[in-house]
Design an enzyme around this catalytic site. Structure first.
Site, PDB file in Angstrom:
ATOM      1  N   ASP A 290       0.864  -1.171   0.000  1.00  0.00           N
ATOM      2  CA  ASP A 290       0.000   0.000   0.000  1.00  0.00           C
ATOM      3  C   ASP A 290       0.907   1.229   0.000  1.00  0.00           C
ATOM      4  O   ASP A 290       2.130   1.127   0.114  1.00  0.00           O
ATOM      5  CB  ASP A 290      -0.932  -0.009   1.207  1.00  0.00           C
ATOM      6  CG  ASP A 290      -2.242   0.715   0.933  1.00  0.00           C
ATOM      7  OD1 ASP A 290      -2.249   1.602   0.059  1.00  0.00           O
ATOM      8  OD2 ASP A 290      -3.257   0.409   1.581  1.00  0.00           O
ATOM      9  N   TRP A 291       0.310   2.398  -0.124  1.00  0.00           N
ATOM     10  CA  TRP A 291       1.083   3.633  -0.310  1.00  0.00           C
ATOM     11  C   TRP A 291       2.160   3.779   0.778  1.00  0.00           C
ATOM     12  O   TRP A 291       1.849   3.979   1.945  1.00  0.00           O
ATOM     13  CB  TRP A 291       0.139   4.825  -0.289  1.00  0.00           C
ATOM     14  CG  TRP A 291       0.805   6.146  -0.565  1.00  0.00           C
ATOM     15  CD1 TRP A 291       1.620   6.836   0.287  1.00  0.00           C
ATOM     16  CD2 TRP A 291       0.730   6.924  -1.761  1.00  0.00           C
ATOM     17  NE1 TRP A 291       2.055   8.002  -0.301  1.00  0.00           N
ATOM     18  CE2 TRP A 291       1.527   8.090  -1.563  1.00  0.00           C
ATOM     19  CE3 TRP A 291       0.071   6.778  -2.980  1.00  0.00           C
ATOM     20  CZ2 TRP A 291       1.666   9.081  -2.529  1.00  0.00           C
ATOM     21  CZ3 TRP A 291       0.209   7.764  -3.944  1.00  0.00           C
ATOM     22  CH2 TRP A 291       0.999   8.894  -3.716  1.00  0.00           C
TER      23      TRP A 291
END
Length: 750
Positions: A290-291
């Site tokens: 994820d980011w």
């Protein structure tokens, strides 16, 4: 007989040729991957594992200085495998051209985006879609999203979110399929198939991404990015099955999460990503972080620095790094220092290249850059019709005393009250990055479109202007407009109160400690109720709400969630009875926040029954039961369940059947639900678990026998060693209209 043998031979030869062709194609792709890997430098391999967010207008001059110039130079050197948040055929084509034509090997980029419930044309939020219990409609919704998103150059979506969550305080419940594993797994399969289609190389598909692996939905206190701390039984039997269903449906990518699971950040969790996902399940796609979740292992206290985080991430099985730059900056150095085996790099790159080959990007890097498609697909009328269909199916009728709905023809004076009624932005919901603001059909517009005469008063303004990046400001004090709304209600035959949450009050980073109607909305509702009891409460929200007073006092309640582009039309058709609501709740509605987490498939305690006033499992100030249970939803007609039968002659295929009759006056659809309880097991099982459902349509007076088949798949569970076991013993069965109401019986599995 000879003719039959001849046809059998022809069919056998056909399938043999087909299988050989498929195997040859797969072998060809693997050969191409091997050839490409042999040509790649270590740095180029690591580059394929690096994803950057969009950073500059490619129609303008090349960036100079800072992070933007670094990204640009990395693209030119082949040190980027994917781009995020770059949309539009012109932008995508120019970036793709830069990489394909100027880098040494010309390996195309894959372009990712959060296409959650549509691109331009928006379907209902995923939680609302889950309320339809209609897998065909959900699959079609994802298909439309893929058609539109792929037309602007995208070929990868970060959906579906398949996190199971039992906590409505967590804002991202709007993005998933609810609290139940079985329903969530069915939805996961439908959405993966909708996004990816039958042939991923077609330019109207997207590679899907099941997220967040794993247990993100169990964030403590429902607080975003928070720790998850659950046992192995919950992990194996509740959290993982929807991911396994997505993998079985051939999902091409998975995304890990921001959360810690039992003390280990999931981005660095080898047991999850290598041992279970890649080895036990045989997943051959790739895992993306994820980011910046690779880099976030540093503040978690799991990695010393970004270089250490890169080492941990790749060893654990995270194949692509989203935006933290940990891999591109440090992985090659880790390999050269002997900290990371280059075989792990090769494995990750092989997985990434495989998806790019399957998307057809090596054959034609610009296959998703058709400007004519971009013009034709967006907001297409066929797409609007399809999202209207799923919006209608997503509405849940929670209450309808004295058949106040559908609206009667003789109700001449209709009042509509509430700020959300005149809002064509909020009903689009959260997580709609590609869509345009204010493109939804408001409730007022929907009523006008269906020739309903009404008078409108906003009442007190509840929400200030809101957007995706800011917290929604709520009015708690200014009662301006209250008297006007009450006066209108007093002179009306029926009042439509449109209340709820703003569309940006749910989604990522939108946790709440309260689950009531925000601002002065309940005060407004009570004031209107004092002068007119004929109220239809139209709820617009992204999560279950605690609406005790409303449920006790308001005669009719429609849960309409945030229904997307066609919200107003769907609500109007339902109010008029042109559509008979058939939705069922995918999450339990609590009586108060103090009950949370509350879910139907809980475990029994050693003191489950109220045999005394104090010493049993209960609250001292609230009932144990939810306000509205999982699977609940009414109709404008009624249904009767009879004749529960269980056939155990074939122990591998136990048949459970019941007869359902429409006992009302209009055609209606009912979701018939099957629940099972393994009464004694080596690992205690929940009091009941959904193991099947069928959506049927019945004319007035008509009946249908509905049959379910229980196999080992439905009757087994995972033990603490992650072994799937089926144990003999007594099983309880319930077939009914929701998780609390139905016909019950037992059978013995030998």
């Amino acid at each position: 007989m000879k003719a039959n043998l001849y046809y059998l031979l022809i069919i056998s030869l056909y399938f043999a040729c087909f299988n050989n062709c498929v195997m040859a194609q797969e072998k060809s792709i693997e050969d191409k991957i091997n050839s490409l890997l042999q040509q790649m430098t270590l740095e180029e391999k690591v580059g394929q594992m690096n994803q950057y967010n969009g950073f500059w207008d490619v129609t303008g001059p090349a960036p100079k200085g800072g992070n933007a110039e670094t990204k640009y130079e990395h693209l030119k050197k082949g040190l980027v495998g994917s781009m995020l948040n770059v949309v539009g055929t012109e932008e995508v084509r120019k970036l793709q051209k830069l990489v394909v034509e100027e880098t040494r090997l010309g390996i195309p980029l894959i372009f990712g985006y959060d296409v959650i419930h549509g691109y331009k044309t928006l379907a209902p939020i995923p939680l609302a879609e889950a309320a339809s219990w209609d897998m065909e409609a959900i699959e079609n919704s994802a298909k439309i999203a893929a058609q539109e998103a792929s037309s602007v150059g995208l070929n990868w979506t970060f959906a579906p979110m398949v996190d199971i969550s039992r906590d409505p305080r967590w804002g991202r419940v709007m993005e998933g399929g609810g609290e139940d594993t079985y329903l969530g797994a069915e939805i996961a399969k439908a959405r993966v198939k909708g996004f990816q289609g039958d042939d991923l190389s077609k330019p109207n598909t997207l590679a899907a991404c099941a997220k967040h692996f794993a247990a993100y939905g169990f964030a403590e206190a429902g607080k975003e990015y928070n720790t998850a701390d659950i046992g192995t039984s919950t992990l194996y039997n509740t959290v993982l099955p929807p991911f396994k269903a997505a993998v079985d449906a051939d999902v091409k990518t998975l995304m890990n999460g921001f959360n810690i699971l039992n003390g280990i950040p999931v981005t660095g969790n080898k047991m999850l990503q290598r041992d279970i996902l890649k080895e036990k399940w045989g997943f051959d796609g790739f895992v993306i972080s994820d980011w910046s979740s690779v880099g976030e292992m540093v503040p978690h206290g799991f990695a010393e620095d970004l270089k250490h985080a890169a080492e941990i991430g790749v060893k654990a099985g995270s194949d692509m790094d989203m935006e933290s730059s940990a891999y591109v900056l440090h992985l090659a150095e880790n390999v050269k220092e002997g900290k990371v085996d280059e075989n792990l790099i090769d494995d990750a790159v092989r997985r990434i290249l495989r998806v790019k080959f399957e998307l057809g990007l090596f054959e034609d890097p610009y296959r998703y850059c058709n400007e004519e498609r971009e013009k034709d697909e967006l907001y297409h009328t066929d797409h609007q019709a399809a999202v209207l269909d799923i919006a209608l199916k997503s509405i849940v009728l929670l209450k309808n005393d004295e058949n106040l709905l559908p609206l009667k023809k003789d109700q001449q004076k209709i009042a509509v009250i509430g700020q959300l009624a005149d809002d064509n932005n909020s009903s689009l919901g959260s997580w709609r990055l590609g869509s345009d603001d204010n493109t939804g059909i408001s409730v007022l517009e929907g009523l006008k479109n269906h020739s309903i005469n009404f008078s409108y008063s906003q009442g007190p303004k509840v929400f200030e202007d809101a957007n995706f990046l800011n917290e929604v400001k709520v009015n708690e004090t200014d009662t301006s407009g209250m008297q006007e709304a009450v006066a209108l209600a007093k002179e009306s035959d029926v009042v439509l109160m449109v209340l709820g949450e703003h569309g940006f009050q749910s989604g990522e980073g939108r946790s709440r400690t309260k689950l009531d109607l925000p601002g002065l909305q309940l005060d407004l509702l009570k004031a209107v109720h004092e002068v007119n009891k004929n109220i239809v409460l139209i709820l617009m929200n992204g999560r279950p709400l605690a609406i005790n007073w409303e449920a006790e006092n308001i005669p009719a309640i429609l849960e309409t969630w945030q229904l997307g582009s066609q919200a107003g039309n769907a609500i109007a058709e339902t109010l008029l009875g042109k559509h008979n609501p058939s939705g069922k709740l995918p999450m339990t509605f609590p009586r108060s926040v103090g009950q949370v987490p509350i879910y139907y498939n809980h475990f029994s305690t050693g003191r489950p029954d109220p045999e005394s006033t104090v010493f049993w499992t209960h609250y001292g100030d609230e009932k144990n039961e939810p306000l509205f249970p999982f699977g609940y939803g009414l109709s404008y007609t009624t249904f009767k369940y009879t004749d529960l039968e269980i056939d155990t002659n074939d122990q591998n295929n136990i048949k459970v059947s019941a007869t359902v009759q429409n006992t009302g006056k209009v055609v209606g659809k009912e979701v018939v639900q099957l629940y099972v309880h393994d009464k004694v097991a080596s690992v205690v099982r929940p009091v009941k678990e959904l193991k099947g459902f069928q959506k049927i349509s019945l004319a007035p007076g008509a009946s249908q026998k509905v049959t379910f088949v229980l196999t080992n798949k439905e009757l087994g569970f995972y033990n603490h060693d992650y072994e799937f076991v089926v144990e003999p013993g007594t099983f309880g069965v319930m077939v009914g209209t929701n998780s609390q109401e139905g016909l019950t019986d037992t059978f013995v599995l030998k």
